[in-house]
Motif scaffolding. Structure first.
Motif, mmCIF file in Angstrom:
data_model
loop_
_atom_site.group_PDB
_atom_site.id
_atom_site.type_symbol
_atom_site.label_atom_id
_atom_site.label_comp_id
_atom_site.label_asym_id
_atom_site.label_seq_id
_atom_site.Cartn_x
_atom_site.Cartn_y
_atom_site.Cartn_z
ATOM 1 N N LEU A 230 0.842 -1.122 0.133
ATOM 2 C CA LEU A 230 0.154 0.064 -0.044
ATOM 3 C C LEU A 230 0.868 1.224 -0.185
ATOM 4 C CD1 LEU A 230 -2.927 1.176 0.400
ATOM 5 C CD2 LEU A 230 -2.473 1.288 2.880
ATOM 6 N N LYS A 231 0.259 2.128 -0.943
ATOM 7 C CA LYS A 231 0.911 3.555 -0.813
ATOM 8 C C LYS A 231 0.725 4.342 0.433
ATOM 9 C CE LYS A 231 2.121 3.515 -5.959
ATOM 10 N NZ LYS A 231 1.896 3.995 -7.079
ATOM 11 N N LEU A 232 1.201 5.026 1.337
ATOM 12 C CA LEU A 232 0.630 5.466 2.511
ATOM 13 C C LEU A 232 0.374 7.231 2.302
ATOM 14 C CD1 LEU A 232 2.379 3.607 5.241
ATOM 15 C CD2 LEU A 232 0.053 3.419 4.256
ATOM 16 N N GLY A 233 1.107 7.619 1.199
ATOM 17 C CA GLY A 233 0.929 8.860 0.995
ATOM 18 C C GLY A 233 2.381 9.528 1.080
ATOM 19 N N ALA A 234 2.624 10.846 0.379
ATOM 20 C CA ALA A 234 3.986 11.457 0.304
ATOM 21 C C ALA A 234 4.292 12.067 1.698
ATOM 22 C CB ALA A 234 3.859 12.329 -0.918
ATOM 23 N N HIS A 235 5.415 11.676 2.013
ATOM 24 C CA HIS A 235 5.916 12.562 3.337
ATOM 25 C C HIS A 235 4.904 12.445 4.634
ATOM 26 C CE1 HIS A 235 8.332 14.158 0.219
ATOM 27 N NE2 HIS A 235 7.339 14.732 -0.340
ATOM 28 N N VAL A 236 4.210 11.581 4.776
ATOM 29 C CA VAL A 236 3.279 11.418 5.968
ATOM 30 C C VAL A 236 4.150 11.017 6.921
ATOM 31 C CG1 VAL A 236 1.222 10.886 4.576
ATOM 32 C CG2 VAL A 236 2.609 9.048 5.528
ATOM 33 N N ALA A 237 5.346 10.326 6.933
ATOM 34 C CA ALA A 237 6.059 9.895 7.995
ATOM 35 C C ALA A 237 5.681 8.899 8.688
ATOM 36 C CB ALA A 237 6.726 11.243 8.780
ATOM 37 N N SER A 238 5.355 7.601 8.016
ATOM 38 C CA SER A 238 4.646 6.442 8.649
ATOM 39 C C SER A 238 5.646 5.985 9.539
ATOM 40 C CB SER A 238 4.171 5.584 7.487
ATOM 41 O OG SER A 238 5.124 5.135 6.604
ATOM 42 N N LEU A 239 5.210 5.815 11.055
ATOM 43 C CA LEU A 239 6.291 5.447 11.853
ATOM 44 C C LEU A 239 5.815 4.035 12.612
ATOM 45 C CD1 LEU A 239 7.504 8.665 13.697
ATOM 46 C CD2 LEU A 239 8.391 7.545 11.733
ATOM 47 N N GLY B 227 3.765 12.886 10.352
ATOM 48 C CA GLY B 227 3.445 13.889 9.750
ATOM 49 C C GLY B 227 4.604 14.621 9.041
ATOM 50 N N SER B 228 4.310 15.299 8.083
ATOM 51 C CA SER B 228 5.374 15.811 7.100
ATOM 52 C C SER B 228 6.030 17.234 7.896
ATOM 53 C CB SER B 228 4.716 16.287 5.684
ATOM 54 O OG SER B 228 3.731 17.403 5.946
ATOM 55 N N TRP B 229 7.262 17.439 7.385
ATOM 56 C CA TRP B 229 8.072 18.689 7.668
ATOM 57 C C TRP B 229 8.394 19.258 6.472
ATOM 58 C CZ3 TRP B 229 12.903 18.920 5.584
ATOM 59 C CH2 TRP B 229 13.309 17.491 4.795
ATOM 60 N N ASN B 230 8.130 18.777 5.218
ATOM 61 C CA ASN B 230 9.085 19.148 4.063
ATOM 62 C C ASN B 230 7.891 19.396 2.803
ATOM 63 O OD1 ASN B 230 8.371 16.440 3.959
ATOM 64 N ND2 ASN B 230 10.194 15.964 3.033
ATOM 65 N N ARG B 231 6.701 19.847 3.171
ATOM 66 C CA ARG B 231 5.741 19.774 2.217
ATOM 67 C C ARG B 231 4.947 21.123 2.180
ATOM 68 N NH1 ARG B 231 0.393 17.704 1.101
ATOM 69 N NH2 ARG B 231 0.249 16.358 -0.564
ATOM 70 N N THR B 232 4.495 21.546 0.922
ATOM 71 C CA THR B 232 3.770 22.798 0.968
ATOM 72 C C THR B 232 2.692 22.731 1.912
ATOM 73 O OG1 THR B 232 4.496 23.139 -1.164
ATOM 74 C CG2 THR B 232 3.047 24.726 -0.511
ATOM 75 N N LYS B 233 1.638 21.735 1.758
ATOM 76 C CA LYS B 233 0.562 21.701 2.885
ATOM 77 C C LYS B 233 0.886 20.309 3.743
ATOM 78 C CE LYS B 233 -4.450 21.444 2.824
ATOM 79 N NZ LYS B 233 -5.521 21.485 2.219
ATOM 80 N N LYS B 234 0.572 20.426 4.766
ATOM 81 C CA LYS B 234 0.977 19.401 5.901
ATOM 82 C C LYS B 234 0.428 18.037 5.428
ATOM 83 C CE LYS B 234 2.994 21.528 9.788
ATOM 84 N NZ LYS B 234 3.387 22.874 9.190
ATOM 85 N N SER B 235 0.886 16.900 5.736
ATOM 86 C CA SER B 235 0.054 15.677 5.461
ATOM 87 C C SER B 235 0.573 14.830 6.635
ATOM 88 C CB SER B 235 0.636 15.161 4.137
ATOM 89 O OG SER B 235 1.815 14.608 4.050
ATOM 90 N N GLY B 236 -0.219 13.787 7.098
ATOM 91 C CA GLY B 236 -0.030 12.779 8.016
ATOM 92 C C GLY B 236 -0.729 13.454 9.478
ATOM 93 N N TYR B 237 0.042 13.550 10.528
ATOM 94 C CA TYR B 237 -0.551 13.652 11.510
ATOM 95 C C TYR B 237 -1.800 13.181 11.945
ATOM 96 C CZ TYR B 237 2.673 17.586 10.827
ATOM 97 O OH TYR B 237 4.123 18.427 10.470
ATOM 98 N N ARG B 238 -1.754 11.776 12.118
ATOM 99 C CA ARG B 238 -2.992 10.929 12.319
ATOM 100 C C ARG B 238 -2.494 9.728 12.486
ATOM 101 N NH1 ARG B 238 -5.280 10.770 6.051
ATOM 102 N NH2 ARG B 238 -3.464 9.776 5.304
ATOM 103 N N VAL B 239 -3.652 8.750 13.130
ATOM 104 C CA VAL B 239 -3.432 7.431 13.215
ATOM 105 C C VAL B 239 -4.441 6.777 12.138
ATOM 106 C CG1 VAL B 239 -3.482 5.400 14.955
ATOM 107 C CG2 VAL B 239 -2.776 7.729 15.468
ATOM 108 N N MET B 240 -3.814 5.744 11.630
ATOM 109 C CA MET B 240 -4.901 5.017 10.564
ATOM 110 C C MET B 240 -5.003 3.950 10.736
ATOM 111 S SD MET B 240 -5.450 7.606 8.295
ATOM 112 C CE MET B 240 -5.878 6.850 6.670
#
Length: 362
Positions: free
Chosen positions: A259-268, A292-305
């Motif tokens: 599965l592709k989780l999304g760009a820069h979501v920082a899946s840990l 969550g991202s640190w390097n994206r124009t609009k933040k992504s991640g910051y969640r539990v899936m």
């Protein structure tokens, strides 16, 4: 009087943690979230002891914590520091009464730790032979069904060709002997677990930076046989050749992500959920912490899936907890997840320095 005034000034000078805005968090109907422990700076990987102790590693805090909930009310009434002064001790893994701790180039062990929480032993060295680079040098560690300790060795860079010493997952005996490569072509995994039944290892992997906002994606991967190569640094997300290192390579030669989780979501951190408290649809699902991202124009991640599976196929990927970030401002960053024996779920947050507990009651 002067003594009372002095004591009052000391109390007033102590740092006071602002109330966490838990009301901003959104969970599916019937789910609830509360603070389990709130004095856990840089809280990262979580491991469970045999007697109910919750162990938590940290990043820049350099500490390992032991959280205890003696009365069983779902809140840890005591937080102890059982090790300090370590280098990025993110990883914690419990086996046979002992707690193993990662510290970049070293693995330590605290023997018989649950019987010595108030007088913890000095960490004993298991190995000091791991690479010393701190770029992706922190390590999520875990014991597998085979009794061996699994240790990732991340790439010491954003993008480079670090083989054969880096960019892989290895395993070793509990005494630090018998190193074996498990999988290669991994940029940096900070979460893995074994699927109940199949006992296959699944892991998250962070995609490279500086190719744009939307590529490449972080990955959720499954290892089906030892020695598989997952593409880094030649191929990203299973279908994008690297502009520099991809020349002369084909993505077909490497294992694509499940599965592709999304760009820069920082899946840990990620764990399989086998508890009985959550609805039946969560049984066997993977819970993933997106830091969550640190390097994206609009933040992504910051969640539990939640990733629901049918065998080795992901049939859905849906939010369990959102709201740690609003309007491009984040107050929390999920780092790891850990189900408890009662079926509730712990979530570490290294930005807020908190461990949460998620319960279900319709």
């Amino acid at each position: 009087m002067r003594l009372l005034l002095s004591l009052l000034l000391v109390v007033l000078s102590l740092p006071v943690q602002a109330a966490l805005p838990l009301d901003r968090l959104t969970l599916p109907p019937g789910f609830h979230i509360a603070v389990y422990a709130d004095q856990v700076p840089n809280a990262r990987e979580i491991a469970l002891g045999a007697k109910g102790t919750v162990f938590v590693g940290s990043n820049s805090a350099g500490k390992v914590y032991a959280l205890t909930d003696a009365n069983g009310d779902g809140v840890a009434e005591k937080t102890r520091v059982i090790a300090s002064g370590l280098q990025l001790p993110v990883g914690v893994a419990f086996k046979g009464g002992d707690l193993y701790v990662s510290a970049v180039s070293r693995i330590y062990v605290l023997r018989d730790i649950e019987n010595h929480l108030d007088d913890p032993p000095k960490p004993a060295l298991v190995t000091d032979k791991l690479p010393t680079e701190t770029h992706h040098g922190w390590k999520f560690i875990a014991f597998g069904p085979d009794g061996k300790l699994y240790v990732p060795i991340g790439a010491p860079c954003n993008i480079c060709d670090p083989a054969p010493a880096h960019g892989k997952l290895i395993r070793m005996n509990p005494d630090g002997s018998g190193w074996e490569d498990v999988a290669r072509g991994i940029r940096n995994t900070v979460g893995f677990d074994w699927q109940p039944g199949s006992k296959r290892l699944w892991f998250t992997d962070n995609g490279r930076d500086l190719l744009g906002d939307d590529v490449p994606s972080d990955e959720l991967n499954e290892i089906t046989r030892p020695g598989e190569h997952f593409g880094y640094p030649y191929c990203h997300q299973g279908d994008i050749l690297d502009p520099e290192f991809g020349k002369g390579h084909s993505c077909k030669d490497y294992v694509p992500p499940v599965l592709k989780l999304g760009a820069h979501v920082a899946s840990l951190g990620m764990r399989f959920y086998e508890g009985k408290q959550f609805p039946a649809s969560y049984k066997g699902a993977i819970i993933v912490a997106e830091h969550g991202s640190w390097n994206r124009t609009k933040k992504s991640g910051y969640r539990v899936m939640t990733a629901r599976l049918n065998g080795s196929k992901v049939v859905s990927y849906e939010p369990l907890i959102t709201g740690f970030e609003q309007d491009e401002s984040a107050w929390g960053r999920p780092a790891d997840v850990q189900p408890l024996p009662d079926g509730s779920l712990l979530v570490s947050d290294d930005l807020a320095g908190v461990v949460y507990r998620v319960t279900y009651k319709p």
